[in-house]
Design a protein around this motif. Structure first.
Motif, PDB file in Angstrom:
ATOM      1  N   THR A  12      12.120  11.185  11.739  1.00  0.00           N
ATOM      2  CA  THR A  12      12.251  12.350  10.860  1.00  0.00           C
ATOM      3  C   THR A  12      12.762  11.962   9.481  1.00  0.00           C
ATOM      4  OG1 THR A  12      12.766  13.697  12.807  1.00  0.00           O
ATOM      5  CG2 THR A  12      13.252  14.656  10.655  1.00  0.00           C
ATOM      6  N   GLY A  13      13.626  10.952   9.415  1.00  0.00           N
ATOM      7  CA  GLY A  13      14.163  10.506   8.137  1.00  0.00           C
ATOM      8  C   GLY A  13      13.073   9.989   7.221  1.00  0.00           C
ATOM      9  N   LEU A  14      12.110   9.249   7.796  1.00  0.00           N
ATOM     10  CA  LEU A  14      11.002   8.712   7.002  1.00  0.00           C
ATOM     11  C   LEU A  14      10.155   9.850   6.460  1.00  0.00           C
ATOM     12  CD1 LEU A  14       9.300   6.324   5.999  1.00  0.00           C
ATOM     13  CD2 LEU A  14       8.105   6.367   8.195  1.00  0.00           C
ATOM     14  N   LEU A  15       9.816  10.796   7.331  1.00  0.00           N
ATOM     15  CA  LEU A  15       9.020  11.947   6.888  1.00  0.00           C
ATOM     16  C   LEU A  15       9.738  12.705   5.781  1.00  0.00           C
ATOM     17  CD1 LEU A  15       6.704  14.153   7.419  1.00  0.00           C
ATOM     18  CD2 LEU A  15       8.484  15.304   8.743  1.00  0.00           C
ATOM     19  N   SER A  16      11.021  12.996   5.981  1.00  0.00           N
ATOM     20  CA  SER A  16      11.787  13.772   5.007  1.00  0.00           C
ATOM     21  C   SER A  16      11.838  13.075   3.653  1.00  0.00           C
ATOM     22  CB  SER A  16      13.215  14.009   5.518  1.00  0.00           C
ATOM     23  OG  SER A  16      13.203  14.688   6.749  1.00  0.00           O
ATOM     24  N   THR A  17      12.058  11.761   3.677  1.00  0.00           N
ATOM     25  CA  THR A  17      12.148  11.000   2.424  1.00  0.00           C
ATOM     26  C   THR A  17      10.839  11.067   1.644  1.00  0.00           C
ATOM     27  OG1 THR A  17      13.753   9.457   3.377  1.00  0.00           O
ATOM     28  CG2 THR A  17      12.559   8.726   1.419  1.00  0.00           C
ATOM     29  N   LEU A  18       9.731  10.834   2.330  1.00  0.00           N
ATOM     30  CA  LEU A  18       8.424  10.821   1.657  1.00  0.00           C
ATOM     31  C   LEU A  18       8.049  12.208   1.138  1.00  0.00           C
ATOM     32  CD1 LEU A  18       6.351   8.478   4.014  1.00  0.00           C
ATOM     33  CD2 LEU A  18       7.759   7.896   2.028  1.00  0.00           C
ATOM     34  N   GLU A  19       8.306  13.228   1.939  1.00  0.00           N
ATOM     35  CA  GLU A  19       7.950  14.587   1.524  1.00  0.00           C
ATOM     36  C   GLU A  19       8.836  15.052   0.369  1.00  0.00           C
ATOM     37  OE1 GLU A  19       5.391  16.547   2.796  1.00  0.00           O
ATOM     38  OE2 GLU A  19       4.782  14.770   3.894  1.00  0.00           O
ATOM     39  N   ILE A  20      10.120  14.704   0.402  1.00  0.00           N
ATOM     40  CA  ILE A  20      11.031  15.091  -0.680  1.00  0.00           C
ATOM     41  C   ILE A  20      10.638  14.395  -1.980  1.00  0.00           C
ATOM     42  CG2 ILE A  20      13.401  14.837  -1.543  1.00  0.00           C
ATOM     43  CD1 ILE A  20      14.359  15.367   1.330  1.00  0.00           C
TER      44      ILE A  20
ATOM     45  N   CYS B 210      12.761   1.907 -14.626  1.00  0.00           N
ATOM     46  CA  CYS B 210      11.636   1.270 -13.924  1.00  0.00           C
ATOM     47  C   CYS B 210      12.134   0.219 -12.937  1.00  0.00           C
ATOM     48  CB  CYS B 210      10.681   0.619 -14.927  1.00  0.00           C
ATOM     49  SG  CYS B 210       9.754   1.801 -15.929  1.00  0.00           S
ATOM     50  N   ALA B 211      13.133  -0.547 -13.360  1.00  0.00           N
ATOM     51  CA  ALA B 211      13.695  -1.580 -12.482  1.00  0.00           C
ATOM     52  C   ALA B 211      14.346  -0.954 -11.251  1.00  0.00           C
ATOM     53  CB  ALA B 211      14.711  -2.420 -13.251  1.00  0.00           C
ATOM     54  N   LEU B 212      15.059   0.158 -11.453  1.00  0.00           N
ATOM     55  CA  LEU B 212      15.713   0.837 -10.336  1.00  0.00           C
ATOM     56  C   LEU B 212      14.687   1.399  -9.360  1.00  0.00           C
ATOM     57  CD1 LEU B 212      18.621   2.736 -12.152  1.00  0.00           C
ATOM     58  CD2 LEU B 212      18.799   0.732 -10.642  1.00  0.00           C
ATOM     59  N   ILE B 213      13.595   1.948  -9.887  1.00  0.00           N
ATOM     60  CA  ILE B 213      12.539   2.481  -9.022  1.00  0.00           C
ATOM     61  C   ILE B 213      11.893   1.359  -8.220  1.00  0.00           C
ATOM     62  CG2 ILE B 213      10.231   3.524  -9.021  1.00  0.00           C
ATOM     63  CD1 ILE B 213      11.165   5.307 -11.311  1.00  0.00           C
ATOM     64  N   CYS B 214      11.616   0.254  -8.889  1.00  0.00           N
ATOM     65  CA  CYS B 214      11.015  -0.896  -8.185  1.00  0.00           C
ATOM     66  C   CYS B 214      11.969  -1.439  -7.128  1.00  0.00           C
ATOM     67  CB  CYS B 214      10.654  -1.991  -9.186  1.00  0.00           C
ATOM     68  SG  CYS B 214       9.258  -1.570 -10.257  1.00  0.00           S
ATOM     69  N   LEU B 215      13.265  -1.458  -7.450  1.00  0.00           N
ATOM     70  CA  LEU B 215      14.260  -1.929  -6.492  1.00  0.00           C
ATOM     71  C   LEU B 215      14.349  -0.973  -5.304  1.00  0.00           C
ATOM     72  CD1 LEU B 215      16.493  -3.945  -5.776  1.00  0.00           C
ATOM     73  CD2 LEU B 215      18.096  -2.513  -7.069  1.00  0.00           C
ATOM     74  N   GLY B 216      14.366   0.316  -5.611  1.00  0.00           N
ATOM     75  CA  GLY B 216      14.451   1.310  -4.542  1.00  0.00           C
ATOM     76  C   GLY B 216      13.250   1.286  -3.622  1.00  0.00           C
ATOM     77  N   THR B 217      12.060   1.173  -4.191  1.00  0.00           N
ATOM     78  CA  THR B 217      10.856   1.105  -3.367  1.00  0.00           C
ATOM     79  C   THR B 217      10.800  -0.201  -2.580  1.00  0.00           C
ATOM     80  OG1 THR B 217       9.627   0.287  -5.301  1.00  0.00           O
ATOM     81  CG2 THR B 217       9.475   2.642  -4.813  1.00  0.00           C
ATOM     82  N   SER B 218      11.386  -1.252  -3.129  1.00  0.00           N
ATOM     83  CA  SER B 218      11.434  -2.524  -2.406  1.00  0.00           C
ATOM     84  C   SER B 218      12.277  -2.399  -1.143  1.00  0.00           C
ATOM     85  CB  SER B 218      12.006  -3.628  -3.301  1.00  0.00           C
ATOM     86  OG  SER B 218      11.165  -3.871  -4.402  1.00  0.00           O
ATOM     87  N   VAL B 219      13.340  -1.607  -1.218  1.00  0.00           N
ATOM     88  CA  VAL B 219      14.160  -1.354  -0.037  1.00  0.00           C
ATOM     89  C   VAL B 219      13.320  -0.648   1.027  1.00  0.00           C
ATOM     90  CG1 VAL B 219      16.157  -0.100   0.868  1.00  0.00           C
ATOM     91  CG2 VAL B 219      16.309  -1.271  -1.338  1.00  0.00           C
ATOM     92  N   GLY B 220      12.430   0.229   0.562  1.00  0.00           N
ATOM     93  CA  GLY B 220      11.539   0.920   1.485  1.00  0.00           C
ATOM     94  C   GLY B 220      10.589  -0.011   2.193  1.00  0.00           C
ATOM     95  N   THR B 221      10.403  -1.204   1.634  1.00  0.00           N
ATOM     96  CA  THR B 221       9.540  -2.196   2.259  1.00  0.00           C
ATOM     97  C   THR B 221      10.020  -2.541   3.668  1.00  0.00           C
ATOM     98  OG1 THR B 221       8.968  -3.179   0.115  1.00  0.00           O
ATOM     99  CG2 THR B 221       8.646  -4.556   2.053  1.00  0.00           C
ATOM    100  N   LEU B 222      11.334  -2.505   3.873  1.00  0.00           N
ATOM    101  CA  LEU B 222      11.895  -2.851   5.182  1.00  0.00           C
ATOM    102  C   LEU B 222      11.347  -1.945   6.281  1.00  0.00           C
ATOM    103  CD1 LEU B 222      15.634  -3.401   4.120  1.00  0.00           C
ATOM    104  CD2 LEU B 222      13.874  -5.146   4.495  1.00  0.00           C
ATOM    105  N   SER B 223      11.134  -0.669   5.945  1.00  0.00           N
ATOM    106  CA  SER B 223      10.636   0.270   6.949  1.00  0.00           C
ATOM    107  C   SER B 223       9.193  -0.021   7.328  1.00  0.00           C
ATOM    108  CB  SER B 223      10.763   1.712   6.436  1.00  0.00           C
ATOM    109  OG  SER B 223       9.929   1.914   5.313  1.00  0.00           O
TER     110      SER B 223
ATOM    111  N   TYR C  55       0.823  -1.213   0.000  1.00  0.00           N
ATOM    112  CA  TYR C  55       0.000   0.000   0.000  1.00  0.00           C
ATOM    113  C   TYR C  55       0.856   1.261   0.000  1.00  0.00           C
ATOM    114  CZ  TYR C  55      -3.629   3.296   1.448  1.00  0.00           C
ATOM    115  OH  TYR C  55      -4.493   4.357   1.514  1.00  0.00           O
ATOM    116  N   PHE C  56       1.714   1.398   0.992  1.00  0.00           N
ATOM    117  CA  PHE C  56       2.483   2.634   1.143  1.00  0.00           C
ATOM    118  C   PHE C  56       3.635   2.731   0.147  1.00  0.00           C
ATOM    119  CE2 PHE C  56       0.719   2.195   5.527  1.00  0.00           C
ATOM    120  CZ  PHE C  56      -0.063   3.339   5.504  1.00  0.00           C
ATOM    121  N   VAL C  57       4.385   1.654  -0.022  1.00  0.00           N
ATOM    122  CA  VAL C  57       5.568   1.693  -0.885  1.00  0.00           C
ATOM    123  C   VAL C  57       5.178   1.868  -2.346  1.00  0.00           C
ATOM    124  CG1 VAL C  57       7.574   0.408  -1.691  1.00  0.00           C
ATOM    125  CG2 VAL C  57       6.961   0.367   0.732  1.00  0.00           C
ATOM    126  N   ASN C  58       4.156   1.147  -2.798  1.00  0.00           N
ATOM    127  CA  ASN C  58       3.760   1.252  -4.201  1.00  0.00           C
ATOM    128  C   ASN C  58       3.176   2.619  -4.528  1.00  0.00           C
ATOM    129  OD1 ASN C  58       4.617  -1.266  -4.939  1.00  0.00           O
ATOM    130  ND2 ASN C  58       2.670  -2.266  -4.616  1.00  0.00           N
TER     131      ASN C  58
END
Length: 309
Positions: A175-183, A136-149, A95-98
Protein backbone atom coordinates in the motif's frame (compact mmCIF):
# COMPACT_ATOMS: atom_id res chain seq x y z
CA UNK A 1 3.33 -1.00 -12.87
CA UNK A 2 2.13 -3.97 -14.77
CA UNK A 3 1.46 -7.53 -13.84
CA UNK A 4 1.46 -10.32 -16.37
CA UNK A 5 1.61 -13.96 -15.51
CA UNK A 6 2.55 -15.73 -18.68
CA UNK A 7 1.95 -15.10 -22.36
CA UNK A 8 -1.69 -16.08 -22.25
CA UNK A 9 -2.54 -13.11 -20.04
CA UNK A 10 -1.54 -10.50 -22.63
CA UNK A 11 -3.73 -10.37 -25.71
CA UNK A 12 -2.12 -10.25 -29.13
CA UNK A 13 -3.82 -6.88 -29.67
CA UNK A 14 -2.12 -5.38 -26.61
CA UNK A 15 1.28 -6.72 -27.69
CA UNK A 16 0.78 -5.23 -31.15
CA UNK A 17 -0.30 -1.90 -29.62
CA UNK A 18 2.86 -1.80 -27.51
CA UNK A 19 5.05 -2.48 -30.53
CA UNK A 20 3.28 0.18 -32.61
CA UNK A 21 3.53 2.83 -29.87
CA UNK A 22 6.96 2.06 -28.40
CA UNK A 23 8.81 1.99 -31.73
CA UNK A 24 8.01 5.57 -32.84
CA UNK A 25 8.17 6.78 -29.22
CA UNK A 26 11.74 5.47 -28.96
CA UNK A 27 12.88 6.81 -32.34
CA UNK A 28 11.15 10.21 -32.27
CA UNK A 29 11.76 10.65 -28.55
CA UNK A 30 15.51 10.20 -28.95
CA UNK A 31 15.56 12.41 -32.04
CA UNK A 32 13.76 15.38 -30.48
CA UNK A 33 15.48 15.05 -27.10
CA UNK A 34 18.87 15.09 -28.83
CA UNK A 35 17.80 18.09 -30.92
CA UNK A 36 16.59 19.92 -27.81
CA UNK A 37 19.86 19.18 -26.02
CA UNK A 38 21.78 20.40 -29.07
CA UNK A 39 19.95 23.73 -28.88
CA UNK A 40 20.63 23.98 -25.17
CA UNK A 41 24.36 23.28 -25.42
CA UNK A 42 25.22 24.93 -28.75
CA UNK A 43 22.64 27.68 -29.33
CA UNK A 44 21.67 28.94 -25.88
CA UNK A 45 24.53 31.14 -24.77
CA UNK A 46 23.46 31.53 -21.15
CA UNK A 47 21.82 29.05 -18.82
CA UNK A 48 18.61 30.00 -17.03
CA UNK A 49 16.54 28.32 -14.36
CA UNK A 50 14.21 26.92 -17.04
CA UNK A 51 17.00 25.44 -19.12
CA UNK A 52 18.44 23.71 -16.05
CA UNK A 53 15.08 22.00 -15.49
CA UNK A 54 14.84 21.16 -19.18
CA UNK A 55 18.25 19.51 -19.17
CA UNK A 56 17.24 17.39 -16.18
CA UNK A 57 13.92 16.43 -17.80
CA UNK A 58 15.53 15.49 -21.10
CA UNK A 59 18.16 13.45 -19.27
CA UNK A 60 15.54 11.45 -17.33
CA UNK A 61 13.34 11.00 -20.40
CA UNK A 62 16.29 9.76 -22.45
CA UNK A 63 17.24 7.18 -19.83
CA UNK A 64 13.67 5.89 -19.86
CA UNK A 65 13.63 5.78 -23.67
CA UNK A 66 16.68 3.51 -23.71
CA UNK A 67 14.71 0.86 -21.80
CA UNK A 68 11.90 0.65 -24.37
CA UNK A 69 13.64 -1.75 -26.80
CA UNK A 70 14.28 -4.13 -23.89
CA UNK A 71 10.66 -3.79 -22.81
CA UNK A 72 9.57 -4.88 -26.29
CA UNK A 73 12.00 -7.79 -26.14
CA UNK A 74 10.72 -8.82 -22.72
CA UNK A 75 7.20 -9.34 -24.03
CA UNK A 76 8.45 -11.55 -26.82
CA UNK A 77 10.58 -13.58 -24.40
CA UNK A 78 7.72 -13.72 -21.87
CA UNK A 79 8.81 -16.29 -19.23
CA UNK A 80 12.17 -16.93 -20.90
CA UNK A 81 14.10 -13.80 -19.90
CA UNK A 82 17.78 -14.76 -20.09
CA UNK A 83 19.56 -11.42 -19.78
CA UNK A 84 20.05 -11.69 -16.03
CA UNK A 85 18.13 -10.65 -12.93
CA UNK A 86 20.37 -7.67 -12.11
CA UNK A 87 20.12 -6.30 -15.64
CA UNK A 88 16.33 -6.71 -15.56
CA UNK A 89 16.02 -4.90 -12.21
CA UNK A 90 18.26 -2.11 -13.51
CA UNK A 91 16.05 -1.68 -16.57
CA UNK A 92 12.91 -1.69 -14.44
CA UNK A 93 14.50 0.93 -12.20
CA UNK A 94 15.33 3.22 -15.12
CA UNK A 95 11.84 2.70 -16.52
CA UNK A 96 9.61 3.16 -13.49
CA UNK A 97 11.72 5.49 -11.34
CA UNK A 98 12.65 7.90 -14.13
CA UNK A 99 8.99 8.20 -15.11
CA UNK A 100 8.23 9.73 -11.70
CA UNK A 101 11.41 11.79 -11.82
CA UNK A 102 10.09 13.24 -15.10
CA UNK A 103 6.74 13.98 -13.48
CA UNK A 104 8.43 15.92 -10.65
CA UNK A 105 10.71 17.85 -13.02
CA UNK A 106 7.68 18.74 -15.17
CA UNK A 107 6.06 20.06 -12.00
CA UNK A 108 9.16 22.16 -11.27
CA UNK A 109 9.11 23.66 -14.78
CA UNK A 110 5.45 24.58 -14.40
CA UNK A 111 5.91 26.13 -10.93
CA UNK A 112 9.05 27.97 -12.03
CA UNK A 113 7.20 29.42 -15.02
CA UNK A 114 4.29 30.46 -12.79
CA UNK A 115 6.60 32.28 -10.35
CA UNK A 116 8.51 34.02 -13.14
CA UNK A 117 5.42 35.26 -14.98
CA UNK A 118 2.93 35.90 -12.16
CA UNK A 119 5.35 37.06 -9.45
CA UNK A 120 8.34 38.56 -11.34
CA UNK A 121 9.70 40.61 -8.43
CA UNK A 122 9.43 37.76 -5.93
CA UNK A 123 11.08 35.59 -8.56
CA UNK A 124 14.23 37.67 -8.27
CA UNK A 125 14.84 36.16 -4.83
CA UNK A 126 13.15 32.76 -5.24
CA UNK A 127 14.70 31.79 -8.55
CA UNK A 128 18.33 31.15 -9.37
CA UNK A 129 20.29 28.72 -11.49
CA UNK A 130 21.95 27.30 -8.39
CA UNK A 131 18.60 26.69 -6.68
CA UNK A 132 17.23 25.02 -9.81
CA UNK A 133 20.27 22.74 -9.95
CA UNK A 134 19.85 21.84 -6.26
CA UNK A 135 16.17 21.00 -6.79
CA UNK A 136 17.02 18.77 -9.76
CA UNK A 137 19.75 17.06 -7.74
CA UNK A 138 17.34 16.41 -4.86
CA UNK A 139 14.75 14.94 -7.22
CA UNK A 140 17.34 12.68 -8.83
CA UNK A 141 18.56 11.64 -5.38
CA UNK A 142 15.04 10.97 -4.17
CA UNK A 143 14.12 8.91 -7.21
CA UNK A 144 17.38 7.00 -6.84
CA UNK A 145 16.23 5.93 -3.38
CA UNK A 146 13.11 4.62 -5.08
CA UNK A 147 15.38 2.38 -7.13
CA UNK A 148 15.71 0.11 -4.08
CA UNK A 149 12.03 -0.80 -4.31
CA UNK A 150 12.30 -1.84 -7.95
CA UNK A 151 14.85 -4.52 -7.03
CA UNK A 152 12.13 -6.14 -4.92
CA UNK A 153 9.37 -6.15 -7.55
CA UNK A 154 9.75 -9.88 -8.20
CA UNK A 155 10.26 -10.81 -4.55
CA UNK A 156 13.38 -11.27 -2.47
CA UNK A 157 15.84 -13.78 -3.85
CA UNK A 158 13.57 -14.44 -6.82
CA UNK A 159 15.25 -15.68 -9.99
CA UNK A 160 13.74 -13.41 -12.62
CA UNK A 161 12.41 -15.31 -15.64
CA UNK A 162 10.22 -12.49 -16.95
CA UNK A 163 11.11 -8.80 -16.96
CA UNK A 164 8.77 -5.80 -16.64
CA UNK A 165 5.93 -8.08 -15.57
CA UNK A 166 5.02 -11.05 -13.37
CA UNK A 167 5.60 -9.08 -10.17
CA UNK A 168 5.34 -10.74 -6.77
CA UNK A 169 2.21 -10.79 -4.63
CA UNK A 170 3.96 -8.65 -2.01
CA UNK A 171 4.46 -5.91 -4.62
CA UNK A 172 0.74 -5.71 -5.25
CA UNK A 173 0.01 -5.72 -1.52
CA UNK A 174 2.40 -2.80 -0.90
CA UNK A 175 0.00 0.00 0.00
CA UNK A 176 2.89 2.37 0.71
CA UNK A 177 4.19 2.00 -2.85
CA UNK A 178 0.75 2.65 -4.33
CA UNK A 179 0.17 5.67 -2.08
CA UNK A 180 3.55 7.21 -2.91
CA UNK A 181 3.11 6.89 -6.67
CA UNK A 182 -0.48 8.12 -6.67
CA UNK A 183 0.32 11.08 -4.40
CA UNK A 184 3.26 12.09 -6.61
CA UNK A 185 1.10 12.10 -9.71
CA UNK A 186 -2.18 13.54 -8.43
CA UNK A 187 -0.36 16.09 -6.25
CA UNK A 188 1.69 17.18 -9.26
CA UNK A 189 -1.44 17.27 -11.41
CA UNK A 190 -3.26 19.56 -8.95
CA UNK A 191 -0.29 21.91 -8.58
CA UNK A 192 0.35 22.07 -12.34
CA UNK A 193 -3.32 22.75 -13.07
CA UNK A 194 -3.35 25.63 -10.57
CA UNK A 195 -0.07 27.12 -11.83
CA UNK A 196 -1.08 26.82 -15.47
CA UNK A 197 -4.47 28.46 -14.87
CA UNK A 198 -2.84 31.33 -12.96
CA UNK A 199 -0.13 31.77 -15.60
CA UNK A 200 -2.65 31.97 -18.44
CA UNK A 201 -4.78 34.36 -16.38
CA UNK A 202 -1.75 36.59 -15.76
CA UNK A 203 -0.78 36.60 -19.44
CA UNK A 204 -4.32 37.50 -20.49
CA UNK A 205 -4.68 40.19 -17.83
CA UNK A 206 -1.73 42.12 -19.26
CA UNK A 207 -2.79 41.64 -22.86
CA UNK A 208 -4.69 44.50 -24.50
CA UNK A 209 -7.90 43.46 -26.32
CA UNK A 210 -6.99 45.48 -29.43
CA UNK A 211 -3.43 44.13 -29.47
CA UNK A 212 -3.32 40.38 -28.78
CA UNK A 213 0.48 40.26 -28.99
CA UNK A 214 1.38 37.08 -30.89
CA UNK A 215 4.23 36.18 -28.53
CA UNK A 216 1.85 36.30 -25.57
CA UNK A 217 -0.73 34.04 -27.22
CA UNK A 218 2.05 31.62 -28.16
CA UNK A 219 3.13 31.56 -24.52
CA UNK A 220 -0.44 30.71 -23.50
CA UNK A 221 -0.62 27.89 -26.02
CA UNK A 222 2.66 26.45 -24.81
CA UNK A 223 1.77 26.37 -21.11
CA UNK A 224 -1.69 24.92 -21.83
CA UNK A 225 -0.26 22.34 -24.25
CA UNK A 226 2.28 21.23 -21.64
CA UNK A 227 -0.48 20.63 -19.09
CA UNK A 228 -2.79 18.86 -21.54
CA UNK A 229 0.02 16.55 -22.70
CA UNK A 230 0.84 15.76 -19.06
CA UNK A 231 -2.77 14.96 -18.18
CA UNK A 232 -3.52 12.98 -21.34
CA UNK A 233 -0.38 10.86 -21.01
CA UNK A 234 -0.31 10.08 -17.28
CA UNK A 235 -3.90 10.20 -16.00
CA UNK A 236 -5.23 7.00 -17.68
CA UNK A 237 -2.38 4.88 -16.29
CA UNK A 238 -2.70 6.10 -12.71
CA UNK A 239 -6.46 5.53 -12.72
CA UNK A 240 -6.03 2.04 -14.23
CA UNK A 241 -3.19 1.22 -11.82
CA UNK A 242 -5.30 2.25 -8.82
CA UNK A 243 -8.28 0.20 -10.01
CA UNK A 244 -6.12 -2.87 -10.67
CA UNK A 245 -4.52 -2.55 -7.23
CA UNK A 246 -7.98 -2.66 -5.66
CA UNK A 247 -8.87 -5.75 -7.68
CA UNK A 248 -5.61 -7.56 -6.85
CA UNK A 249 -6.23 -6.95 -3.15
CA UNK A 250 -9.89 -8.02 -3.34
CA UNK A 251 -11.13 -4.58 -2.31
CA UNK A 252 -13.48 -4.63 -5.28
CA UNK A 253 -14.63 -7.61 -7.32
CA UNK A 254 -15.18 -7.38 -11.05
CA UNK A 255 -15.66 -9.96 -13.76
CA UNK A 256 -13.47 -8.26 -16.36
CA UNK A 257 -10.09 -8.49 -14.60
CA UNK A 258 -8.36 -9.44 -17.87
CA UNK A 259 -9.65 -6.27 -19.51
CA UNK A 260 -8.39 -4.20 -16.59
CA UNK A 261 -4.98 -5.94 -16.73
CA UNK A 262 -4.76 -5.12 -20.44
CA UNK A 263 -5.80 -1.54 -19.66
CA UNK A 264 -2.84 -1.17 -17.29
CA UNK A 265 -0.53 -2.39 -20.06
CA UNK A 266 -2.01 -0.08 -22.67
CA UNK A 267 -2.16 3.04 -20.46
CA UNK A 268 1.41 2.53 -19.24
CA UNK A 269 2.51 2.29 -22.85
CA UNK A 270 0.52 5.46 -23.58
CA UNK A 271 2.13 7.27 -20.63
CA UNK A 272 5.56 6.81 -22.17
CA UNK A 273 4.51 9.00 -25.10
CA UNK A 274 5.25 11.89 -22.75
CA UNK A 275 9.00 11.27 -23.21
CA UNK A 276 8.55 11.98 -26.89
CA UNK A 277 6.19 14.92 -26.42
CA UNK A 278 8.57 16.58 -23.92
CA UNK A 279 11.35 16.56 -26.47
CA UNK A 280 9.10 17.86 -29.27
CA UNK A 281 7.64 20.63 -27.10
CA UNK A 282 10.90 21.95 -25.67
CA UNK A 283 12.69 21.71 -29.01
CA UNK A 284 10.17 24.10 -30.55
CA UNK A 285 10.09 26.29 -27.42
CA UNK A 286 13.85 26.72 -27.59
CA UNK A 287 13.78 27.21 -31.36
CA UNK A 288 11.16 29.95 -31.13
CA UNK A 289 12.82 31.63 -28.15
CA UNK A 290 16.01 32.00 -30.17
CA UNK A 291 14.12 33.46 -33.11
CA UNK A 292 11.97 35.71 -30.89
CA UNK A 293 13.50 36.75 -27.53
CA UNK A 294 10.04 37.71 -26.24
CA UNK A 295 9.11 34.03 -26.46
CA UNK A 296 11.17 33.55 -23.30
CA UNK A 297 8.00 34.35 -21.40
CA UNK A 298 6.74 30.90 -22.36
CA UNK A 299 9.49 29.25 -20.40
CA UNK A 300 9.60 31.82 -17.66
CA UNK A 301 13.28 32.46 -18.26
CA UNK A 302 13.02 36.24 -18.15
CA UNK A 303 11.29 37.44 -14.98
CA UNK A 304 12.21 41.05 -15.72
CA UNK A 305 9.90 41.17 -18.77
CA UNK A 306 7.37 38.47 -17.98
CA UNK A 307 5.05 40.82 -16.11
CA UNK A 308 4.54 43.15 -19.09
CA UNK A 309 3.26 40.45 -21.48
Amino acid sequence: MNDTHGKGNISATVELFQLIVYTPTFILGLLFNIMALSFLFFKVKKLSESTVYMIALIFLDTLLLFTLPFKIISYHLQDNWNLGSVFCSTLESLYFVNMYGSILISLCICVDRYIAICHPFVALTLRSIKKAAVVCALICLGTSVGTLSTFQLHGKGHNISSCFHNFSKSTWENTGLLSTLEIIFFGSMAAMTFCTAQTVRCLRRHRKPDNPRPHSTRAERIVVTNLVAFLVCFTPYHVAYFMYFLVKNNVIHISFQQVLRDSVQVTLCWANLNCCLDGVCYYFVLKESLEDPLQNTATGSNPHTAHIN
